[in-house]
Motif scaffolding. Structure first.
Motif, PDB file in Angstrom:
ATOM      1  N   GLU A 185       0.828  -1.201   0.000  1.00  0.00           N
ATOM      2  CA  GLU A 185       0.000   0.000   0.000  1.00  0.00           C
ATOM      3  C   GLU A 185       0.869   1.260   0.000  1.00  0.00           C
ATOM      4  OE1 GLU A 185      -2.705  -0.104   3.231  1.00  0.00           O
ATOM      5  OE2 GLU A 185      -3.894  -1.781   2.441  1.00  0.00           O
ATOM      6  N   ALA A 186       1.916   1.241   0.815  1.00  0.00           N
ATOM      7  CA  ALA A 186       2.818   2.395   0.887  1.00  0.00           C
ATOM      8  C   ALA A 186       3.538   2.619  -0.444  1.00  0.00           C
ATOM      9  CB  ALA A 186       3.831   2.199   2.016  1.00  0.00           C
ATOM     10  N   GLU A 187       3.968   1.520  -1.077  1.00  0.00           N
ATOM     11  CA  GLU A 187       4.638   1.638  -2.373  1.00  0.00           C
ATOM     12  C   GLU A 187       3.671   2.128  -3.452  1.00  0.00           C
ATOM     13  OE1 GLU A 187       6.161  -2.267  -2.878  1.00  0.00           O
ATOM     14  OE2 GLU A 187       8.067  -1.847  -1.849  1.00  0.00           O
ATOM     15  N   ALA A 188       2.413   1.688  -3.375  1.00  0.00           N
ATOM     16  CA  ALA A 188       1.409   2.157  -4.330  1.00  0.00           C
ATOM     17  C   ALA A 188       1.150   3.651  -4.164  1.00  0.00           C
ATOM     18  CB  ALA A 188       0.105   1.369  -4.144  1.00  0.00           C
ATOM     19  N   THR A 189       1.133   4.102  -2.909  1.00  0.00           N
ATOM     20  CA  THR A 189       0.956   5.538  -2.647  1.00  0.00           C
ATOM     21  C   THR A 189       2.122   6.338  -3.206  1.00  0.00           C
ATOM     22  OG1 THR A 189      -0.302   5.067  -0.631  1.00  0.00           O
ATOM     23  CG2 THR A 189       0.648   7.268  -0.855  1.00  0.00           C
ATOM     24  N   LEU A 190       3.348   5.814  -3.032  1.00  0.00           N
ATOM     25  CA  LEU A 190       4.536   6.482  -3.573  1.00  0.00           C
ATOM     26  C   LEU A 190       4.455   6.569  -5.102  1.00  0.00           C
ATOM     27  CD1 LEU A 190       7.366   7.689  -3.368  1.00  0.00           C
ATOM     28  CD2 LEU A 190       8.286   5.346  -3.311  1.00  0.00           C
ATOM     29  N   ALA A 191       4.025   5.470  -5.733  1.00  0.00           N
ATOM     30  CA  ALA A 191       3.901   5.473  -7.198  1.00  0.00           C
ATOM     31  C   ALA A 191       2.866   6.499  -7.662  1.00  0.00           C
ATOM     32  CB  ALA A 191       3.521   4.080  -7.689  1.00  0.00           C
ATOM     33  N   THR A 192       1.772   6.599  -6.899  1.00  0.00           N
ATOM     34  CA  THR A 192       0.741   7.596  -7.237  1.00  0.00           C
ATOM     35  C   THR A 192       1.295   9.013  -7.113  1.00  0.00           C
ATOM     36  OG1 THR A 192      -1.023   6.112  -6.490  1.00  0.00           O
ATOM     37  CG2 THR A 192      -1.542   8.467  -6.641  1.00  0.00           C
ATOM     38  N   ASN A 193       2.067   9.255  -6.040  1.00  0.00           N
ATOM     39  CA  ASN A 193       2.667  10.582  -5.854  1.00  0.00           C
ATOM     40  C   ASN A 193       3.670  10.914  -6.954  1.00  0.00           C
ATOM     41  OD1 ASN A 193       2.737  10.061  -2.270  1.00  0.00           O
ATOM     42  ND2 ASN A 193       1.187  11.069  -3.510  1.00  0.00           N
ATOM     43  N   GLU A 194       4.419   9.915  -7.402  1.00  0.00           N
ATOM     44  CA  GLU A 194       5.373  10.143  -8.493  1.00  0.00           C
ATOM     45  C   GLU A 194       4.641  10.453  -9.795  1.00  0.00           C
ATOM     46  OE1 GLU A 194       7.598   6.558  -8.358  1.00  0.00           O
ATOM     47  OE2 GLU A 194       9.083   7.333  -6.925  1.00  0.00           O
ATOM     48  N   GLN A 195       3.499   9.787  -9.987  1.00  0.00           N
ATOM     49  CA  GLN A 195       2.689  10.084 -11.166  1.00  0.00           C
ATOM     50  C   GLN A 195       2.132  11.509 -11.102  1.00  0.00           C
ATOM     51  OE1 GLN A 195      -0.712   7.545 -11.626  1.00  0.00           O
ATOM     52  NE2 GLN A 195      -1.170   8.243 -13.694  1.00  0.00           N
ATOM     53  N   GLN A 196       1.717  11.912  -9.909  1.00  0.00           N
ATOM     54  CA  GLN A 196       1.214  13.275  -9.733  1.00  0.00           C
ATOM     55  C   GLN A 196       2.315  14.302 -10.009  1.00  0.00           C
ATOM     56  OE1 GLN A 196      -0.208  12.974  -5.715  1.00  0.00           O
ATOM     57  NE2 GLN A 196      -2.251  12.248  -6.324  1.00  0.00           N
ATOM     58  N   LEU A 197       3.551  13.979  -9.621  1.00  0.00           N
ATOM     59  CA  LEU A 197       4.683  14.874  -9.896  1.00  0.00           C
ATOM     60  C   LEU A 197       4.914  14.980 -11.406  1.00  0.00           C
ATOM     61  CD1 LEU A 197       7.071  16.614  -9.050  1.00  0.00           C
ATOM     62  CD2 LEU A 197       8.436  14.510  -8.829  1.00  0.00           C
ATOM     63  N   THR A 198       4.803  13.859 -12.103  1.00  0.00           N
ATOM     64  CA  THR A 198       4.976  13.879 -13.563  1.00  0.00           C
ATOM     65  C   THR A 198       3.904  14.737 -14.227  1.00  0.00           C
ATOM     66  OG1 THR A 198       5.941  11.645 -13.523  1.00  0.00           O
ATOM     67  CG2 THR A 198       5.078  12.441 -15.629  1.00  0.00           C
ATOM     68  N   THR A 199       2.659  14.584 -13.738  1.00  0.00           N
ATOM     69  CA  THR A 199       1.569  15.407 -14.278  1.00  0.00           C
ATOM     70  C   THR A 199       1.809  16.889 -14.012  1.00  0.00           C
ATOM     71  OG1 THR A 199       0.003  13.582 -13.936  1.00  0.00           O
ATOM     72  CG2 THR A 199      -0.919  15.802 -14.223  1.00  0.00           C
ATOM     73  N   ALA A 200       2.270  17.198 -12.790  1.00  0.00           N
ATOM     74  CA  ALA A 200       2.549  18.593 -12.441  1.00  0.00           C
ATOM     75  C   ALA A 200       3.685  19.156 -13.292  1.00  0.00           C
ATOM     76  CB  ALA A 200       2.897  18.696 -10.957  1.00  0.00           C
ATOM     77  N   GLN A 201       4.700  18.323 -13.577  1.00  0.00           N
ATOM     78  CA  GLN A 201       5.829  18.763 -14.398  1.00  0.00           C
ATOM     79  C   GLN A 201       5.377  19.017 -15.835  1.00  0.00           C
ATOM     80  OE1 GLN A 201       9.198  19.371 -13.341  1.00  0.00           O
ATOM     81  NE2 GLN A 201       9.031  20.378 -15.347  1.00  0.00           N
ATOM     82  N   ASN A 202       4.516  18.130 -16.341  1.00  0.00           N
ATOM     83  CA  ASN A 202       3.988  18.336 -17.696  1.00  0.00           C
ATOM     84  C   ASN A 202       3.162  19.626 -17.784  1.00  0.00           C
ATOM     85  OD1 ASN A 202       5.154  15.941 -18.577  1.00  0.00           O
ATOM     86  ND2 ASN A 202       3.315  14.726 -18.216  1.00  0.00           N
ATOM     87  N   THR A 203       2.366  19.868 -16.745  1.00  0.00           N
ATOM     88  CA  THR A 203       1.569  21.098 -16.723  1.00  0.00           C
ATOM     89  C   THR A 203       2.464  22.326 -16.668  1.00  0.00           C
ATOM     90  OG1 THR A 203      -0.187  19.898 -15.537  1.00  0.00           O
ATOM     91  CG2 THR A 203      -0.308  22.294 -15.545  1.00  0.00           C
ATOM     92  N   LEU A 204       3.553  22.249 -15.902  1.00  0.00           N
ATOM     93  CA  LEU A 204       4.512  23.352 -15.835  1.00  0.00           C
ATOM     94  C   LEU A 204       5.185  23.577 -17.182  1.00  0.00           C
ATOM     95  CD1 LEU A 204       6.205  25.466 -14.349  1.00  0.00           C
ATOM     96  CD2 LEU A 204       7.746  23.622 -13.626  1.00  0.00           C
ATOM     97  N   ASP A 205       5.550  22.488 -17.859  1.00  0.00           N
ATOM     98  CA  ASP A 205       6.188  22.611 -19.171  1.00  0.00           C
ATOM     99  C   ASP A 205       5.254  23.304 -20.167  1.00  0.00           C
ATOM    100  OD1 ASP A 205       8.423  21.361 -18.181  1.00  0.00           O
ATOM    101  OD2 ASP A 205       7.882  19.375 -18.951  1.00  0.00           O
TER     102      ASP A 205
END
Length: 455
Positions: A185-205
């Motif tokens: 569960e903790a690893e899944a949460t980390l993966a979700t947060n990393e995906q959110q970071l990627t989305t935020a980076q794409n939005t910034l770009d």
């Protein structure tokens, strides 16, 4: 030669690196956009054309001056300068200078000059309006980039928390205190947060790309200077839309341009009415000519003192002197009937004047509506910011308690993630509310003529 090539490559890399590492400030973005925008350059060229029209309008007060010269060949008989018919081929020259000036034409020249001058003034206001619009677009895009940068920070903070959670859960699993499902569960949460970071980076770009395209510069390596917006007291300094409207009404270029359009339409009515008035002009000229019979000498017959016919030279210079003549005169034109064209022109000019007056009124009404809407948006943004600030404070406190409970083992990772998700939502809402509030207040300051500065 090899040393020179290496030096050039090093310098190229140096300047390229500096260009990529440049952080654009808001003022630099505004200045660059205004200086290099194609539509602004086109308007500047249009303004330059109107300046040339002013030169033309001023020239209409001056007299005209023209010179003429001609050479003609005649085959067969012709009437010579003395009234006799000559059966011989000939050639002739004529030279002249003429000048004319309009003394009165119903003040049309004066009206044309005034209209052109007002058109130049209106073009300046239109140019300023376009610059202001581009400035507001740049400010909005710049704030959008700052918002997305803050979203990156929020996403990165969540990844740090998730990594810490994974490490602690891994230790507990290794010690046999919790099942391996908790680690998954903790690893899944980390993966979700990393995906959110990627989305935020794409939005910034995309936000950086939008700003770079607005500036018409390359998006490669483009970045802006980070600005920390400190809102010491969340409040609206200006709470009277009438005061904002009156200030904007007296200063905004779009209103001034519409006012000049009304003045120009009034001049158009005067210009049309000038068609009923007479016009007076003055003209003067000087001219001379030369004529030569082919196959003969330039001579002319005269009577001597004994009344005998003798022939004397009559060359080019002599003829020009003998044939030199001057003329001057006035010309008066009085309009009597021109098939209702002047009457129709006056009626159309008066209708156009009413249209420009309505256009000015429409702009004034829309300006008031825009300011009232901007104030309402700023007020709503203020309330949103205050609510988001309270919510963020409450979610921070809730997260602290949840983190302590989770570390103590009395809260499951699922419940902890629920609390943390509410915190992330509150942080995002707070960031959106802050930048929305800043832009709305800066927009009100723009209507008040206050320069837009981020601090």
């Amino acid at each position: 030669m090899r040393t020179k090539i290496i030096t050039i490559l090093v310098l190229a890399c140096f300047f390229s690196t500096n260009a990529q590492n440049k952080k654009w400030t808001l003022q630099e973005c505004i200045n660059y956009a205004i200086e290099n925008n194609i539509s602004i350059k086109q308007q500047e060229l249009s303004k330059a054309l109107i300046k040339e029209d002013i030169t033309t309008a001023k020239g209409s007060f001056l007299p005209s001056l023209s010179a003429s010269a001609s050479q003609n060949f005649n085959f067969g008989s012709y009437i010579d300068n003395y009234g006799g018919r000559v059966s011989r081929d000939s050639r002739s020259n004529s030279f002249g200078i003429s000048s004319g000036v309009t003394l009165y034409n119903g003040n049309i020249n004066k009206i044309n000059l005034l209209q052109t001058q007002k058109s130049l003034e209106a073009a300046g206001f239109d140019l300023e309006e376009n610059k202001n619009s581009i400035m507001l677009f740049v400010v909005n895009s710049y704030l959008n980039v700052l918002l997305n940068k803050e979203s990156i920070v929020i996403a990165e903070d969540q990844i740090l928390i998730s990594k810490s959670q994974v490490e602690k859960t891994q230790a507990l699993v290794n010690a046999g205190e919790v099942p391996r499902a908790n680690l998954l569960e903790a690893e899944a949460t980390l993966a979700t947060n990393e995906q959110q970071l990627t989305t935020a980076q794409n939005t910034l770009d995309l936000a950086l790309l939008n700003l770079a395209q607005l500036l018409q510069v390359s998006h490669k390596g483009f970045d802006i200077e980070s600005v920390t917006l400190n809102i010491d007291s969340a409040s609206l300094v200006y709470n009277d839309t009438d005061a904002i409207f009156n200030t904007a009404l007296a200063s905004l270029p779009e209103i001034k341009s519409a006012e000049i359009a009304v003045e120009n339409s009034e001049l158009s009515v005067d210009r049309a009415k000038a068609g009923f008035l007479p016009s007076l002009s003055f003209g003067a000229g000087v001219g001379t000519s030369y004529q030569h019979n082919q196959g003969s000498k330039d001579v002319r017959a005269i009577l001597d003192e004994n009344n005998n016919v003798v022939y004397v030279p009559n060359g080019f210079g002599q003829q020009l002197e003998d044939n030199l003549g001057f003329n001057a005169g006035f010309s008066l034109s009085i309009p009597i009937f021109n098939k209702f064209q002047t009457k129709t022109a006056v009626a159309k000019a008066e209708i156009n004047q009413q249209r420009t007056e309505l256009a000015l009124l429409d702009k004034q009404i829309k300006l008031r509506e825009t300011i009232e809407q901007a104030y309402a948006d700023a007020k709503a943004a203020l309330n949103q910011y205050i609510s988001a600030e309270k919510s963020l404070y409450a979610q921070n406190e809730s997260f602290k308690n949840a983190q302590e409970s989770y570390n103590a083992g009395v809260m499951t990772s699922f419940d902890f993630d629920q609390v943390r998700n509410r915190l992330v939502s509150a942080q995002s809402s707070m960031a959106n509310a802050k930048y929305n509030f800043v832009f709305r207040t800066k927009l009100l300051e723009y209507y008040l003529g206050i320069p837009i500065v981020l601090n």
